[in-house]
Design an enzyme around this catalytic site. Structure first.
Site, PDB file in Angstrom:
ATOM      1  CB  CYS A   1      -1.100  -0.030   1.078  1.00 36.18           C
ATOM      2  SG  CYS A   1      -2.135  -1.419   1.047  1.00 36.18           S
TER       3      CYS A   1
ATOM      4  CG  HIS B   1      -2.995   3.586   2.384  1.00 31.60           C
ATOM      5  ND1 HIS B   1      -3.502   3.322   1.252  1.00 31.60           N
ATOM      6  CD2 HIS B   1      -3.061   2.491   3.151  1.00 31.60           C
ATOM      7  CE1 HIS B   1      -4.044   1.993   1.199  1.00 31.60           C
ATOM      8  NE2 HIS B   1      -3.580   1.480   2.199  1.00 31.60           N
TER       9      HIS B   1
ATOM     10  CG  ASN C   1      -6.690  -0.554   1.390  1.00 33.52           C
ATOM     11  OD1 ASN C   1      -5.875  -0.132   0.516  1.00 33.52           O
ATOM     12  ND2 ASN C   1      -6.051  -0.885   2.715  1.00 33.52           N
TER      13      ASN C   1
HETATM   14  N1  COA Z   1     -18.086  -8.221   9.142  1.00 30.33           N
HETATM   15  C1  COA Z   1     -18.621  -8.425  10.416  1.00 30.33           C
HETATM   16  N2  COA Z   1     -17.667  -8.531  11.686  1.00 30.33           N
HETATM   17  C2  COA Z   1     -16.470  -8.804  11.131  1.00 30.33           C
HETATM   18  C3  COA Z   1     -15.899  -8.821   9.889  1.00 30.33           C
HETATM   19  C4  COA Z   1     -16.870  -8.325   8.767  1.00 30.33           C
HETATM   20  N3  COA Z   1     -16.653  -8.224   7.628  1.00 30.33           N
HETATM   21  N4  COA Z   1     -14.484  -8.842  10.010  1.00 30.33           N
HETATM   22  C5  COA Z   1     -14.157  -9.196  11.188  1.00 30.33           C
HETATM   23  N5  COA Z   1     -15.313  -8.971  12.004  1.00 30.33           N
HETATM   24  C6  COA Z   1     -15.523  -9.477  13.382  1.00 30.33           C
HETATM   25  C7  COA Z   1     -14.325 -10.279  13.882  1.00 30.33           C
HETATM   26  O1  COA Z   1     -14.416 -11.620  13.741  1.00 30.33           O
HETATM   27  C8  COA Z   1     -14.371  -9.877  15.312  1.00 30.33           C
HETATM   28  O2  COA Z   1     -15.412 -10.681  15.947  1.00 30.33           O
HETATM   29  P1  COA Z   1     -15.248 -11.113  17.585  1.00 30.33           P
HETATM   30  O3  COA Z   1     -15.044 -10.046  18.314  1.00 30.33           O
HETATM   31  O4  COA Z   1     -16.486 -11.740  17.656  1.00 30.33           O
HETATM   32  O5  COA Z   1     -13.784 -11.887  17.439  1.00 30.33           O
HETATM   33  C9  COA Z   1     -14.827  -8.483  15.262  1.00 30.33           C
HETATM   34  O6  COA Z   1     -15.358  -8.364  14.129  1.00 30.33           O
HETATM   35  C10 COA Z   1     -13.832  -7.374  15.340  1.00 30.33           C
HETATM   36  O7  COA Z   1     -12.609  -8.092  14.520  1.00 30.33           O
HETATM   37  P2  COA Z   1     -11.359  -7.011  14.280  1.00 30.33           P
HETATM   38  O8  COA Z   1     -10.524  -7.659  13.284  1.00 30.33           O
HETATM   39  O9  COA Z   1     -10.709  -6.754  16.047  1.00 30.33           O
HETATM   40  O10 COA Z   1     -11.936  -5.758  14.018  1.00 30.33           O
HETATM   41  P3  COA Z   1     -11.537  -4.368  13.849  1.00 30.33           P
HETATM   42  O11 COA Z   1     -12.244  -3.215  14.348  1.00 30.33           O
HETATM   43  O12 COA Z   1      -9.984  -4.202  14.116  1.00 30.33           O
HETATM   44  O13 COA Z   1     -11.682  -4.129  12.139  1.00 30.33           O
HETATM   45  C11 COA Z   1     -10.178  -4.138  10.345  1.00 30.33           C
HETATM   46  C12 COA Z   1     -10.913  -4.957  11.282  1.00 30.33           C
HETATM   47  C13 COA Z   1      -9.464  -4.946   9.304  1.00 30.33           C
HETATM   48  C14 COA Z   1     -11.067  -3.306   9.272  1.00 30.33           C
HETATM   49  C15 COA Z   1      -9.130  -3.065  10.829  1.00 30.33           C
HETATM   50  O14 COA Z   1      -8.221  -3.885  11.839  1.00 30.33           O
HETATM   51  C16 COA Z   1      -8.095  -2.326   9.843  1.00 30.33           C
HETATM   52  O15 COA Z   1      -8.631  -1.460   9.325  1.00 30.33           O
HETATM   53  N6  COA Z   1      -7.121  -2.814  10.078  1.00 30.33           N
HETATM   54  C17 COA Z   1      -6.099  -2.065   9.452  1.00 30.33           C
HETATM   55  C18 COA Z   1      -5.936  -2.033   7.854  1.00 30.33           C
HETATM   56  C19 COA Z   1      -4.589  -1.085   7.390  1.00 30.33           C
HETATM   57  O16 COA Z   1      -4.021  -0.284   7.926  1.00 30.33           O
HETATM   58  N7  COA Z   1      -4.314  -1.585   6.253  1.00 30.33           N
HETATM   59  C20 COA Z   1      -3.222  -0.773   5.789  1.00 30.33           C
HETATM   60  C21 COA Z   1      -2.146  -1.762   4.703  1.00 30.33           C
HETATM   61  S1  COA Z   1      -3.145  -2.473   3.957  1.00 30.33           S
END
Ligand code: COA
Length: 333
Positions: free
Chosen positions: A112, A254, A284
């Site tokens: 990215c 980003h 993204n």
């Molecule tokens: N729909 C519903 N629930 C979802 C889901 C979806 N699409 N994806 C994950 N979940 C659930 C998980 O299973 C988890 O459930 P649990 O609490 O029962 O275990 C819960 O949501 C929280 O998951 P988590 O991974 O902690 O979510 P988050 O709030 O961190 O959001 C991202 C996930 C990926 C959106 C977030 O972490 C993110 O944006 N990360 C950074 C990405 C980034 O910076 N990329 C840059 C380089 S590419």
């Protein structure tokens, strides 16, 4: 010599994928996707469309935006995570399809952060007088590497391409000047974002588990790293070029997650209203993210020639980078 941006072009594949469409396929909801990521729609290429197709279209538009003919480009740098083939690079094919002649053309793999890596390298080639003009492209078809069983990555990533033309100038006084860049990496966290199989460490065979062939990301760990690394990189660059945060007119981060963009603005002490956000429309798009966000802001009429723009990105590797630009007097196409 100094580098200046003189043209910007973008291309999104026509197929728009809504949260509702994904909620019908995965155990997810429009509410979860919107509140956790800020994404409402993303574009996915039709099967058979490759990164090089999107890159060529964006490159063509960037050339038109710059008012240049194909023969005017000296080098092509293409940032992508999703090349048309593992070998060879995609850039030579794009250069050929654009009719640029036998110019040097190569790919950059910084996930990215790729566009900012490519921009910094283009700037360096101009400063070293190896090129008078550089076509810098960020292009992705993440839809081709997403695990159809992984709801988290499947709702986040989109396809698209953005390209700028850099040209040599003797001064940095006029709008469009690329005033500085900063790049960094930390391979100790390489496993946080990866496609496990398909490289020399883990070649794909008939027995490779399917999940190992797809893109994986440890979201929460990446989230924390993203805010810290983009914040540090942007701050280092601001110091280097003598800008203070209050003087930044637009923060083009980003588009990984709307919550990351808000946290980043807070960390940099830049009012959140100055943050450019288009993740709601495109998701993204990895290496295409920054040029797509720039073009989005310009099309909204938010950018005036001379405005100070701070760009910053973070991605797999881990890698990160920042660049400072004064907005040029151009129309993105
Ligand atoms: N729909 C519903 N629930 C979802 C889901 C979806 N699409 N994806 C994950 N979940 C659930 C998980 O299973 C988890 O459930 P649990 O609490 O029962 O275990 C819960 O949501 C929280 O998951 P988590 O991974 O902690 O979510 P988050 O709030 O961190 O959001 C991202 C996930 C990926 C959106 C977030 O972490 C993110 O944006 N990360 C950074 C990405 C980034 O910076 N990329 C840059 C380089 S590419």
């Amino acid at each position: 010599m100094h580098a200046a941006v003189i043209g910007l072009g973008t291309h999104l594949p026509p197929r728009l994928v809504t949260n509702g469409e994904l909620a019908a396929r995965f155990d997810t909801s429009d509410e979860w996707i919107t509140s956790r990521t800020g994404i409402r729609t993303r574009h996915w290429a039709e099967p058979g469309t490759a990164t090089g197709d999107l890159a060529t279209e964006a490159g063509l538009r960037a050339l038109k935006s710059a008012g240049l003919a194909p023969g005017d480009i000296d080098v092509v740098v293409l940032a992508t995570t999703t090349p048309d083939h593992p070998c060879p690079a995609t850039a030579p094919d794009v250069a050929s399809r654009l009719g640029l002649g036998p110019v040097p053309a190569y790919d950059i793999a910084a996930v990215c952060s790729g566009f900012l890596y490519a921009l910094a390298i283009g700037q360096a080639q101009i400063a070293a007088q190896q090129a008078g003009t550089v076509l810098v492209i960020g292009a992705e078809t993440y839809s081709t590497i997403l695990n159809p069983d992984d709801r988290t990555t499947s709702v986040i990533f989109g396809d698209g391409a953005g390209a700028v033309v850099l040209a040599a100038r003797e001064d940095t006084d006029r709008p469009g000047a690329l005033l500085g860049t900063h790049l960094g990496s930390d391979g100790a966290h390489k496993d946080l974002i990866r496609i496990p199989a398909g490289g020399s460490r883990y070649p794909t065979t008939a027995y490779t588990p399917e999940a190992d062939r797809y893109f994986t990301m440890e979201g929460p760990k990446v989230f924390r790293q993203a805010v810290v690394r983009m914040g540090e990189s942007a701050t280092t660059l601001l110091h280097r070029i003598g800008w203070v945060a209050e003087k930044v007119d637009h923060l083009v981060g980003h588009q990984a997650n709307a919550r990351i963009l808000t946290a980043l603005a807070g960390q940099l002490d830049i009012p959140v209203e100055r943050t450019v956000v288009n993740i709601d429309r495109v998701g993204n798009t990895s290496a295409a993210s920054v040029p797509l966000a720039l073009a989005h802001a310009a099309r909204q009429g938010r950018l005036t020639p001379g405005d100070r723009i701070l760009m910053t990105a973070f991605g797999g590797g881990l890698t990160w980078g920042s660049a400072a630009l004064t907005w040029p007097d151009i129309t993105p196409l």
